[in-house]
Design a protein around this motif. Structure first.
Motif, PDB file in Angstrom:
ATOM      1  N   GLY A 188       0.805  -1.213   0.000  1.00  0.00           N
ATOM      2  CA  GLY A 188       0.000   0.000   0.000  1.00  0.00           C
ATOM      3  C   GLY A 188       0.838   1.263   0.000  1.00  0.00           C
ATOM      4  N   ASP A 189       2.122   1.121  -0.364  1.00  0.00           N
ATOM      5  CA  ASP A 189       3.024   2.269  -0.371  1.00  0.00           C
ATOM      6  C   ASP A 189       2.637   3.282  -1.456  1.00  0.00           C
ATOM      7  OD1 ASP A 189       5.452   3.737   0.318  1.00  0.00           O
ATOM      8  OD2 ASP A 189       6.265   2.981  -1.562  1.00  0.00           O
ATOM      9  N   ILE A 190       2.088   2.762  -2.558  1.00  0.00           N
ATOM     10  CA  ILE A 190       1.643   3.648  -3.642  1.00  0.00           C
ATOM     11  C   ILE A 190       0.177   3.998  -3.410  1.00  0.00           C
ATOM     12  CG2 ILE A 190       1.279   3.885  -6.122  1.00  0.00           C
ATOM     13  CD1 ILE A 190       3.524   1.907  -6.562  1.00  0.00           C
ATOM     14  N   VAL A 191      -0.111   5.263  -3.253  1.00  0.00           N
ATOM     15  CA  VAL A 191      -1.483   5.716  -2.997  1.00  0.00           C
ATOM     16  C   VAL A 191      -2.031   6.347  -4.276  1.00  0.00           C
ATOM     17  CG1 VAL A 191      -2.958   7.205  -1.613  1.00  0.00           C
ATOM     18  CG2 VAL A 191      -0.952   6.116  -0.569  1.00  0.00           C
ATOM     19  N   TRP A 192      -3.037   5.681  -4.862  1.00  0.00           N
ATOM     20  CA  TRP A 192      -3.673   6.229  -6.052  1.00  0.00           C
ATOM     21  C   TRP A 192      -4.800   7.161  -5.609  1.00  0.00           C
ATOM     22  CZ3 TRP A 192      -0.705   4.831  -9.913  1.00  0.00           C
ATOM     23  CH2 TRP A 192      -0.087   3.573  -9.921  1.00  0.00           C
ATOM     24  N   ASP A 193      -4.608   8.432  -5.806  1.00  0.00           N
ATOM     25  CA  ASP A 193      -5.581   9.421  -5.332  1.00  0.00           C
ATOM     26  C   ASP A 193      -6.711   9.608  -6.347  1.00  0.00           C
ATOM     27  OD1 ASP A 193      -6.789  11.337  -3.805  1.00  0.00           O
ATOM     28  OD2 ASP A 193      -5.488  12.974  -4.493  1.00  0.00           O
ATOM     29  N   LYS A 194      -7.361   8.504  -6.669  1.00  0.00           N
ATOM     30  CA  LYS A 194      -8.497   8.565  -7.599  1.00  0.00           C
ATOM     31  C   LYS A 194      -9.259   7.241  -7.479  1.00  0.00           C
ATOM     32  CE  LYS A 194      -9.642   9.379 -12.484  1.00  0.00           C
ATOM     33  NZ  LYS A 194     -10.345   8.139 -12.814  1.00  0.00           N
ATOM     34  N   ALA A 195     -10.461   7.309  -6.981  1.00  0.00           N
ATOM     35  CA  ALA A 195     -11.262   6.097  -6.818  1.00  0.00           C
ATOM     36  C   ALA A 195     -12.659   6.346  -7.359  1.00  0.00           C
ATOM     37  CB  ALA A 195     -11.322   5.692  -5.353  1.00  0.00           C
ATOM     38  N   ILE A 196     -13.263   5.272  -7.906  1.00  0.00           N
ATOM     39  CA  ILE A 196     -14.623   5.362  -8.430  1.00  0.00           C
ATOM     40  C   ILE A 196     -15.447   4.207  -7.855  1.00  0.00           C
ATOM     41  CG2 ILE A 196     -13.912   6.491 -10.577  1.00  0.00           C
ATOM     42  CD1 ILE A 196     -14.153   3.765 -11.960  1.00  0.00           C
ATOM     43  N   ASN A 197     -16.756   4.346  -7.951  1.00  0.00           N
ATOM     44  CA  ASN A 197     -17.645   3.304  -7.475  1.00  0.00           C
ATOM     45  C   ASN A 197     -18.276   2.603  -8.666  1.00  0.00           C
ATOM     46  OD1 ASN A 197     -20.443   2.219  -6.562  1.00  0.00           O
ATOM     47  ND2 ASN A 197     -19.365   2.622  -4.634  1.00  0.00           N
ATOM     48  N   VAL A 198     -18.081   1.294  -8.744  1.00  0.00           N
ATOM     49  CA  VAL A 198     -18.658   0.501  -9.832  1.00  0.00           C
ATOM     50  C   VAL A 198     -19.501  -0.607  -9.209  1.00  0.00           C
ATOM     51  CG1 VAL A 198     -18.213  -0.968 -11.826  1.00  0.00           C
ATOM     52  CG2 VAL A 198     -16.711   0.984 -11.354  1.00  0.00           C
TER      53      VAL A 198
END
Length: 468
Positions: free
Chosen positions: A319-329
């Motif tokens: 979890g070291d890389i944090v993707w600052d973009k999430a969506i709900n599917v």
């Protein structure tokens, strides 16, 4: 009178006396003078007229002819000498011109520092821009502006190494080797240098590219701006949301002679295609720019094992890389993910096809087709990499320097893509024939979560496209 003529006339007198001793060609007075000195030639016309033999007239005619030839020789001698000198000068000039031409055509003069300097300072700017860039690419694999960028960034490090060659010349030499796949021996002959020096310069430049320039030109898309740009680019291509990269591996062939110093089992380098290799793993974005590169496995390893041994895998798992973009599917929290083929394990951050042979449901098969379309981006990126840097088709550096050479070519590939360099004809990779990757016990939670995400993405895609 010419000494040669006097000698011929004397021999003629002796011959006449032996044939007609009763008649003398000369008067008694003149004959005596002629006997005393070879410089006197006064003849007696009286003795010729009163002679009863035809011999005197014949010999007088011959002596007159010899006298004429002698006089002609004396007149023509100066001009003949001058002509000879002119011919010699002309021959010398021709030889010099030929020698100069041969020197100019010799490999050492074509690739000398002076020739390179003339190309970069005078000739290169006399050409029209398209011709200039095409010419430079044919020599060094990239355009002149991109070349100068590489030189400016490496120059401080090369200068600190106390290399006896100019920095731009050294970089050009190495780029020529990478672009044309030349061996150190072939390049040494071209540049009139020792092979060991070519190897030393190659190792230095590729090491600098792989370490100093890597962080600047190979970056994970963490920033929100770049992340949005990447996911939107993939969505336009696949209709799948939140794809941030495509992953694949490629075998880089190495010569058998490069493994002679390997202390371990050399069979570990034998890949599934039947030749010795090292394994390259890359992740590319929608523009075919690599944002992660790993070269840690020999050719005998598979893609999944190489992936699990990479720094990228460890950072994603932890979890070291944090993707600052999430969506709900469909109720699932979907963060950015990468796509790969069935040789990689299905995980929450790595989507793979349902089936390698289209045996799934219509929604699953549609998803697989779109996912593989996204994955094809990295396949094309690898094809461009090998087309631009032909040394990767058959690596001719020592096995210890193979990883840095491969990474250096990846850095140069990104520079070309960022600068929008023309894309050459893509090198065709062998068809993938690996077996589906198994899931490790430590990955089970990521696998189960990934299964749910994949099915939700497939159902959503099928519904969206079927209602259009």
């Amino acid at each position: 009178m010419d000494e040669t003529f006097m000698l011929m006339l004397s021999n003629l007198l002796h011959l006449h006396n032996s044939l007609d001793p009763a008649t003398s060609l000369l008067s008694s007075t003149t004959a005596a003078a002629a006997a005393a000195s070879s410089t006197s030639s006064a003849t007696s016309s009286t003795s010729l007229l009163t002679s009863s033999s035809a011999a005197p007239l014949i010999f007088f005619t011959l002596s007159s002819l010899l006298s004429f030839l002698s006089a002609s020789k004396q007149k023509s001698s100066p001009s003949s000498s001058a002509a000879a000198k002119n011919d010699a000068a002309s021959a010398s000039a021709t030889a010099a011109a030929s020698s100069s031409k041969n020197d100019a055509a010799s490999p050492s003069s074509d690739y000398s520092v002076a020739a390179f300097r003339a190309l970069t300072t005078e000739h290169i700017w006399s050409l029209e821009a398209p011709l200039r860039e095409a010419h430079w690419r044919s020599l060094y694999g990239l355009s002149y502006p991109v070349f100068t960028t590489v030189v400016e960034k490496l120059k401080p490090y090369i200068a600190a190494s106390n290399l006896s060659l100019p920095s731009d010349y050294a970089v050009a030499m190495v780029l020529s080797r990478l672009a044309h796949g030349l061996s150190a021996k072939a390049l040494a002959s071209r540049y009139s240098l020792e092979p060991y020096l070519i190897s030393k310069i190659t190792n230095m430049v590729t090491r600098l590219l792989a370490t100093k320039l890597y962080p600047e030109f190979i970056k994970i898309p963490i920033s929100r701006r770049r992340l949005i740009e990447t996911t939107q680019g993939f969505e336009e291509l696949t209709s799948l949301p939140n794809i941030c990269g495509a992953i694949d591996g490629s075998h880089i062939k190495i010569g058998n002679g490069k493994l002679k110093h390997v202390s371990l089992n050399q069979n570990q380098y034998r890949c599934k295609y039947g030749y010795n290799s090292v394994l390259l793993q890359v992740v590319a974005d929608h523009r075919k720019i690599f944002w992660d590169v790993c070269v840690k496995a020999s050719g005998g390893a598979d893609d999944s094992a190489h992936f699990r041994d990479s720094l990228l895998y460890n950072r994603l798992i932890s979890g070291d890389i944090v993707w600052d973009k999430a969506i709900n599917v469909r109720g699932h929290h979907v963060r950015p993910y990468i796509v790969g083929d069935w040789c990689y394990p299905l995980l929450s951050f790595l989507m793979t096809p349902f089936s390698p042979n289209g045996a799934g449901t219509p929604a699953q098969n549609l998803f697989d087709g779109m996912l593989m379309k996204g994955r094809n981006v990295v396949v094309e990126a690898i094809g461009l990499l090998k087309a631009r840097w032909k040394i990767l088709k058959d690596l001719n550096v020592g096995i210890n320097h193979a990883p840095q050479t491969i990474v250096a070519c990846c850095v140069l590939h990104n520079l070309c893509q960022i600068a929008r360099e023309p894309e050459p004809e893509i090198w065709k990779e062998p068809d993938e024939n690996g077996t589906p990757a198994r899931v490790l016990e430590s990955e089970k939670q990521f696998y189960y979560f990934g299964e749910g995400l994949r099915q939700a993405l497939a159902d959503d895609l099928h519904q969206r496209l079927s209602t259009r």
